[in-house]
Write an enzyme that holds these catalytic residues in place. Structure first.
Site, PDB file in Angstrom:
ATOM      1  CB  CYS A 161      -0.989   0.207   1.142  1.00 48.83           C
ATOM      2  SG  CYS A 161      -0.437   0.180   2.687  1.00 48.83           S
TER       3      CYS A 161
ATOM      4  CG  HIS B   1      -4.510   0.207   3.779  1.00 46.72           C
ATOM      5  ND1 HIS B   1      -3.753  -0.683   3.094  1.00 46.72           N
ATOM      6  CD2 HIS B   1      -5.294   0.553   2.707  1.00 46.72           C
ATOM      7  CE1 HIS B   1      -4.199  -0.700   1.631  1.00 46.72           C
ATOM      8  NE2 HIS B   1      -5.143   0.188   1.404  1.00 46.72           N
TER       9      HIS B   1
ATOM     10  CG  HIS C 114      -6.409   0.479  -1.991  1.00 45.84           C
ATOM     11  ND1 HIS C 114      -6.664  -0.145  -0.764  1.00 45.84           N
ATOM     12  CD2 HIS C 114      -7.510   0.179  -2.831  1.00 45.84           C
ATOM     13  CE1 HIS C 114      -7.687  -1.109  -0.992  1.00 45.84           C
ATOM     14  NE2 HIS C 114      -8.246  -0.833  -2.376  1.00 45.84           N
TER      15      HIS C 114
END
Length: 343
Positions: free
Chosen positions: A259, A307, A319
């Protein structure tokens, strides 16, 4: 990386999410004739397996962030060790040059009638032992004293540079050990998650992937406004160019991403340097409310910002979700939002 199946900031509650997952998996299982009779799908069977995979992915993502942080520190320490060794090498050259100068002084004394005992001690033994005695310098002329004073200082600097290099090297080795530990933790979590997923049918795995995209639909906060800068526009274009690339933990492109690796790589294509981890990226710019989010802003999730995704407009982010899922679009409200940052 990990689970993007946590309840959103508002909308789905924990119970609603389990109910949704249970219904989706139960529907798929029923279609295959595998629905467990008399069992609560929220605590047993495929739904429980999916929830466990969820937790493992989240834990693995946090471990990946620790791995990324340690890896970044290893790179920094490697550079520092190299610079410290270079300084020590230059210091040794300075000491050698000054020793040659002292040797020339000794030769001059010898030709003029003998070597001064102080210089003889200096050349035959440990210089620091004698140079630390003020009486020694007082026995020499101004020129000789200056040369020896410079030598003493150079030797002390050399000792400091060598100590600093040794300290950095020890720190580097400790960080490498931590890096290996984090790597083992990530790999263990992912291996367990993979085994659990493989125990599900194809339809159940598909249902799991569909639920991962469920989240509160958020209208475009900026009302269709474009990126806040040319750099943000370039970063969005880079992130979109990575759509379909595989999630690879610990990777920051160009062929795979986790990520924070995706957001770092995307902004690097725009000429902007971002830190390696999502926690650090959270503070790599000005934080704005979600209502003011514009394409190119970084959206971090969960209370620990473990994240990160890039907002691209229309209530969507791009993402790198988790292993087995390629870089993709998802609703910005897919998980609880920690912050929105404009680099």
């Amino acid at each position: 990386m990990a689970s993007h199946r946590r309840p959103p900031a508002s909308g789905f509650t924990g119970g609603a999410r389990v109910a949704l997952l249970s219904a989706a998996v139960a529907t798929a299982a029923a279609a295959l004739g595998t629905a467990p009779a008399g069992a609560d799908p929220s605590t047993t069977g495929p739904a429980a397996t999916s929830a466990q995979v969820d937790r493992l992915y989240e834990q693995a993502e946090k471990a990946t962030e620790r791995y990324n942080e340690a890896a970044e520190h290893v790179d920094e320490l490697g550079d520092q060790v190299a610079r410290a060794r270079e300084r020590a090498a230059r210091g040794q050259e300075d000491v050698n040059r000054m020793r040659d100068a002292v040797g020339s002084l000794a030769g001059a004394h010898y030709r003029s009638g003998g070597v001064d005992p102080a210089l003889a001690l200096l050349l035959s033994g440990d210089p620091d032992t004698y140079l630390d005695r003020a009486a020694l310098l007082e026995r020499l002329g101004d020129r000789e004293a200056a040369v020896l004073t410079d030598l003493r200082r150079a030797q002390r600097r050399l000792g400091q540079e060598r100590s600093e290099a040794a300290r950095k090297l020890a720190e580097l080795e400790r960080t490498k050990t931590a890096l290996a530990r984090h790597k083992r933790a990530v790999e263990a979590k992912l291996a367990t998650a993979e085994r659990l997923l493989s125990s599900l049918s194809a339809a159940q795995r598909a249902a799991y992937g569909a639920v991962s995209r469920s989240g509160r639909a958020v209208p475009d906060p900026a009302g269709g406004a474009g990126p806040s800068s040319a750099r943000a526009a370039a970063a969005v274009a880079a992130a979109r160019s990575a759509l379909g690339k595989p999630y690879v933990w610990g990777a920051n492109g160009p062929h795979g991403f986790d990520c924070s690796g995706l957001t770092q790589w995307s902004y690097a294509r725009a000429g902007v340097g971002l830190p390696r981890t999502s926690q650090a990226q959270r503070y790599a710019g000005r934080q704005v409310p979600l209502s003011q989010a514009r394409p190119g802003d970084l959206v971090t999730y969960r209370s620990d910002a473990s994240h990160v995704a890039m907002y691209v407009g229309n209530g969507q982010v791009v993402h790198a979700p988790y292993p087995g899922a390629a870089v993709r679009h998802d609703p910005v409200g897919m998980m609880p939002i920690a912050s929105v940052t404009r680099p």
